[in-house]
Design a protein around this motif. Sequence first.
Motif, short mmCIF file in Angstrom:
data_model
loop_
_atom_site.label_atom_id
_atom_site.label_comp_id
_atom_site.label_asym_id
_atom_site.label_seq_id
_atom_site.Cartn_x
_atom_site.Cartn_y
_atom_site.Cartn_z
N VAL A 127 0.86 -1.19 0.00
CA VAL A 127 0.00 0.00 0.00
C VAL A 127 0.89 1.23 0.00
CG1 VAL A 127 -1.73 1.32 1.28
CG2 VAL A 127 -1.88 -1.18 1.20
N THR A 128 0.71 2.10 -0.98
CA THR A 128 1.54 3.31 -1.08
C THR A 128 0.86 4.53 -0.47
OG1 THR A 128 0.63 3.72 -3.29
CG2 THR A 128 2.71 2.49 -3.15
N GLU A 129 -0.46 4.55 -0.52
CA GLU A 129 -1.24 5.63 0.11
C GLU A 129 -2.50 5.01 0.72
OE1 GLU A 129 -2.13 9.20 -2.16
OE2 GLU A 129 -0.56 8.66 -3.59
N LEU A 130 -2.93 5.56 1.86
CA LEU A 130 -4.14 5.08 2.53
C LEU A 130 -4.78 6.26 3.23
CD1 LEU A 130 -5.44 2.19 2.94
CD2 LEU A 130 -4.50 2.29 5.25
N LEU A 150 -10.98 2.02 5.44
CA LEU A 150 -9.72 2.58 4.98
C LEU A 150 -9.64 2.31 3.48
CD1 LEU A 150 -7.38 1.29 7.82
CD2 LEU A 150 -7.97 3.69 7.41
N LYS A 151 -9.16 3.28 2.74
CA LYS A 151 -9.12 3.13 1.28
C LYS A 151 -7.85 3.77 0.74
CE LYS A 151 -9.67 5.12 -2.91
NZ LYS A 151 -10.92 5.20 -3.65
N GLY A 152 -7.26 3.16 -0.29
CA GLY A 152 -6.07 3.75 -0.86
C GLY A 152 -5.61 3.04 -2.11
N PHE A 153 -4.29 3.06 -2.31
CA PHE A 153 -3.68 2.54 -3.54
C PHE A 153 -2.66 1.47 -3.20
CE2 PHE A 153 -4.98 6.87 -4.29
CZ PHE A 153 -5.51 6.87 -5.57
#
Length: 353
Positions: A229-232, A245-248
Motif C-alpha cells: 500500500v503506497t497511500e491510505l 480505509l481506502k487507498g492505492f
Amino acid sequence: MKQPSFDVIVVGAGLTGLYLTKLLIEAGKSVLTLEARPAPGGRIRTLRDENGAGLEMGATWFGKKHSGLVQLLQELDIQSFEQRTGPTAIYQLDAQAPAQIVRLPANDDPSYRIGGGSGHLIDTLAKRVSSSVRYGEPVRSIEKQANGVSVVTNQGTYLAQWVVTTLPPYLLINSIKFNPALSDDLLTTANRTHTWMGESIKVGIRYATPFWLAEGQPGGTVFSNAGPVTELYDHSAHPQSGYALKGFIDGRYHALPQAERKSLVLDQLRSYYGPVVDTYTEYHDTVWREEPFTFLLYSDYVAPHQNNGVAIFRQPQWDGRLLIGGSETANQYPGYMDGAARSAKALAREILS
C-alpha cells in the motif's frame, strides 16, 4: 430493414457520456448511448454495503479548483464533504526503514468527496437518461456514410448524424474499427496517450469501528515507499454510516492473485496498527488493468498523463460528424472527474452550435 436512427450516438456511459447525454436530451436531441459494461460509471465504481455506505474502487476525490465537476454537483443538488486526513500520518521511507508518525502541515487546498459516494453522481445522471442508454453493447466499428455515421455493435447497426466517443483514446483506436481510417497524427498521438487509472490498484477495507481514529492512534493517513500500500486514507462514509480505509496498492502487484495481495496488505497494516487490523468485515481491491473496457496494454512505454489534454483530440473528424471526448481529451484537468465533466460540456457545445 431500416436502421434505427438518432441525432447523436454516444459511445460510453461513464461520466462524460452520461452528462453529455443529459445535455443533448435537454436540448431536444434524440440520443442513443451505448455502453459495453452491464452498468454505467466507467472508471467510477462505488461498492455499497447492506446499509448503503459506499467504498470507492474508482475515481474518488476532487478539489475546489475543479469547477466543472463542482458546477455539475450543484446542478444536480449533490452534496460534497472534505476528505479527513488528520493532524498526523504514518510514513515509511522504504522497506528497510521503520514506519514513523509525522505531523501533517495545514492544508489550504483540501480534497473533497461526493456525498453518497461518486456512484451517487453516476446513478443520478443514469436515472435521468435511462431510456436512452443500452448496456452490454460494445461498439465494434464506426463508419462514415453519405447520410451520417453508422455504428455497429454486438447487437445491431445504428445510424446518427453525429457520433461521439468517450473511451480512453488508446482503448478507442485499438478496440473499434473506423472507416475511413482516422488521421495518422491522431492515431500516433492516441497510441501514446496514457489511460487515466489504467495501472491503478484501488484497495478498500471495511470495519465496524474506526480504530485508526481512536485516542492514541495515528489516524488513517499512510504514505509508504515500501508498499504494497503506497497511500491510505480514512474512508468513513458521510454521514457516519460506515467505516473504512481506502487507498492505492503499488501497480507492480497486479499479477499476484487477490488472496496474496490481501495477505501482504494486511501484514503491512498490522505493522502499523497491530492485530486490530484483522477485525475487518470486508476486503476489496480492483486492478484496473484487468478491466477490458478501460485498459489495454500499451505497445510501448507511456508516461503517466502523457498526451492527456492535447488539442488534436478536440478536433472534429469526418467533416464534424465524429467527435472524440472523455476525460483524457479535456483542455483542463484531463485525467480527472473534472476533465470528464468539462469534456461533456464542450462536446455538447460543439454539436449544438
